[in-house]
Design a protein around this motif. Structure first.
Motif, mmCIF file in Angstrom:
data_model
loop_
_atom_site.group_PDB
_atom_site.id
_atom_site.type_symbol
_atom_site.label_atom_id
_atom_site.label_comp_id
_atom_site.label_asym_id
_atom_site.label_seq_id
_atom_site.Cartn_x
_atom_site.Cartn_y
_atom_site.Cartn_z
ATOM 1 N N GLY A 40 0.657 -0.952 0.150
ATOM 2 C CA GLY A 40 0.048 -0.020 -0.052
ATOM 3 C C GLY A 40 1.037 1.365 -0.161
ATOM 4 O O GLY A 40 0.486 2.113 -0.846
ATOM 5 N N THR A 41 1.911 1.433 1.064
ATOM 6 C CA THR A 41 2.933 2.328 0.808
ATOM 7 C C THR A 41 4.207 1.992 0.532
ATOM 8 O O THR A 41 4.623 0.973 1.208
ATOM 9 C CB THR A 41 2.747 3.051 2.316
ATOM 10 N N GLY A 42 4.882 2.525 -0.607
ATOM 11 C CA GLY A 42 5.757 1.940 -1.080
ATOM 12 C C GLY A 42 7.254 2.127 -0.418
ATOM 13 O O GLY A 42 7.244 2.672 0.767
ATOM 14 N N GLY A 43 8.313 1.480 -0.579
ATOM 15 C CA GLY A 43 9.483 1.439 -0.002
ATOM 16 C C GLY A 43 10.127 0.138 -0.332
ATOM 17 O O GLY A 43 9.907 -0.528 -1.277
ATOM 18 N N LYS A 59 13.682 -3.548 -3.596
ATOM 19 C CA LYS A 59 13.818 -1.815 -3.505
ATOM 20 C C LYS A 59 13.094 -1.128 -4.291
ATOM 21 O O LYS A 59 12.531 -1.406 -5.383
ATOM 22 C CB LYS A 59 15.473 -1.584 -3.453
ATOM 23 N N ASN A 60 12.648 -0.069 -3.849
ATOM 24 C CA ASN A 60 11.856 0.937 -4.488
ATOM 25 C C ASN A 60 10.659 0.501 -5.098
ATOM 26 O O ASN A 60 10.108 0.694 -6.175
ATOM 27 C CB ASN A 60 12.599 1.545 -5.832
ATOM 28 N N VAL A 61 9.936 -0.232 -4.354
ATOM 29 C CA VAL A 61 8.742 -0.973 -4.547
ATOM 30 C C VAL A 61 7.572 0.529 -4.562
ATOM 31 O O VAL A 61 7.403 0.868 -3.522
ATOM 32 C CB VAL A 61 8.406 -2.160 -3.646
ATOM 33 N N PRO A 62 6.899 0.576 -5.535
ATOM 34 C CA PRO A 62 6.091 1.650 -5.521
ATOM 35 C C PRO A 62 4.779 1.389 -4.795
ATOM 36 O O PRO A 62 4.148 0.276 -4.793
ATOM 37 C CB PRO A 62 5.743 2.045 -7.081
ATOM 38 N N SER A 63 3.973 2.448 -4.040
ATOM 39 C CA SER A 63 2.744 2.272 -3.645
ATOM 40 C C SER A 63 1.758 1.642 -4.690
ATOM 41 O O SER A 63 1.698 2.037 -5.860
ATOM 42 C CB SER A 63 2.204 3.595 -3.141
ATOM 43 N N ALA A 76 10.730 -7.554 9.287
ATOM 44 C CA ALA A 76 10.790 -6.020 10.032
ATOM 45 C C ALA A 76 12.163 -5.400 9.609
ATOM 46 O O ALA A 76 12.135 -4.227 9.186
ATOM 47 C CB ALA A 76 10.425 -6.170 11.415
ATOM 48 N N THR A 77 12.963 -6.152 9.882
ATOM 49 C CA THR A 77 14.475 -5.466 9.331
ATOM 50 C C THR A 77 14.598 -5.280 7.986
ATOM 51 O O THR A 77 14.269 -6.377 7.486
ATOM 52 C CB THR A 77 15.767 -6.449 10.043
ATOM 53 N N GLY A 78 15.071 -4.132 7.478
ATOM 54 C CA GLY A 78 15.080 -3.857 6.204
ATOM 55 C C GLY A 78 13.760 -3.697 5.483
ATOM 56 O O GLY A 78 13.978 -3.079 4.310
ATOM 57 N N THR A 79 12.638 -3.765 6.156
ATOM 58 C CA THR A 79 11.394 -3.219 5.303
ATOM 59 C C THR A 79 10.841 -2.013 5.883
ATOM 60 O O THR A 79 10.672 -1.741 6.793
ATOM 61 C CB THR A 79 10.352 -4.442 5.484
ATOM 62 N N SER A 80 10.938 -1.132 4.809
ATOM 63 C CA SER A 80 10.247 0.357 5.069
ATOM 64 C C SER A 80 8.887 0.566 4.549
ATOM 65 O O SER A 80 8.149 1.654 4.661
ATOM 66 C CB SER A 80 11.243 1.233 4.539
ATOM 67 N N ALA A 81 8.555 -0.454 3.548
ATOM 68 C CA ALA A 81 7.165 -0.273 2.875
ATOM 69 C C ALA A 81 6.265 -0.549 3.942
ATOM 70 O O ALA A 81 6.312 -1.391 4.973
ATOM 71 C CB ALA A 81 6.877 -1.325 2.106
ATOM 72 N N ALA A 82 5.073 0.107 3.680
ATOM 73 C CA ALA A 82 3.786 -0.339 4.917
ATOM 74 C C ALA A 82 2.686 -0.577 4.204
ATOM 75 O O ALA A 82 2.446 -0.682 2.982
ATOM 76 C CB ALA A 82 3.674 0.756 5.739
ATOM 77 N N ASP A 83 1.515 -1.045 5.058
ATOM 78 C CA ASP A 83 0.166 -1.194 4.411
ATOM 79 C C ASP A 83 0.323 -2.423 3.528
ATOM 80 O O ASP A 83 -0.021 -2.288 2.439
ATOM 81 C CB ASP A 83 -0.313 -0.145 3.923
#
Length: 88
Positions: A40-43, A59-63, A76-83
């Motif tokens: 849902g929210t990229g990262g 990396k750089n997965v778009p929303s 959890a470690t290394g994941t900045s994307a959300a939702d």
């Protein structure tokens, strides 16, 4: 409402019929292996595949992206994307 596909066999390439929230964890596997993940929210997403022996970093997965990847773990470690949703 009628479901014209109720008597059809489910398949990995068939559309998902359920979405479940993913809580990234460094130790806990997903309850079930999904067909794909929705971001849902990229990262960045760090995960391990259903039959993999090592984590991969996406990396750089778009929303709004659907990742056609059958993940066993979303770290959890290394994941900045959300939702993130697991699609079954």
């Amino acid at each position: 409402m009628a479901d014209n596909f109720a008597n059809r066999a489910d398949h990995v390439s068939a559309p998902a019929s359920q979405a479940v929230t993913v809580v990234p964890s460094d130790t806990a596997a997903l309850a079930d292996i999904p067909k794909a993940l929705f971001v849902g929210t990229g990262g960045t997403v760090t995960m391990r595949g259903a039959v993999g022996n090592a984590d991969t970093v996406w990396k750089n997965v778009p929303s709004g992206t659907i990742l056609p990847f059958r993940a066993r773990y979303v770290r959890a470690t290394g994941t900045s994307a959300a939702d993130i949703l697991a699609l079954y």
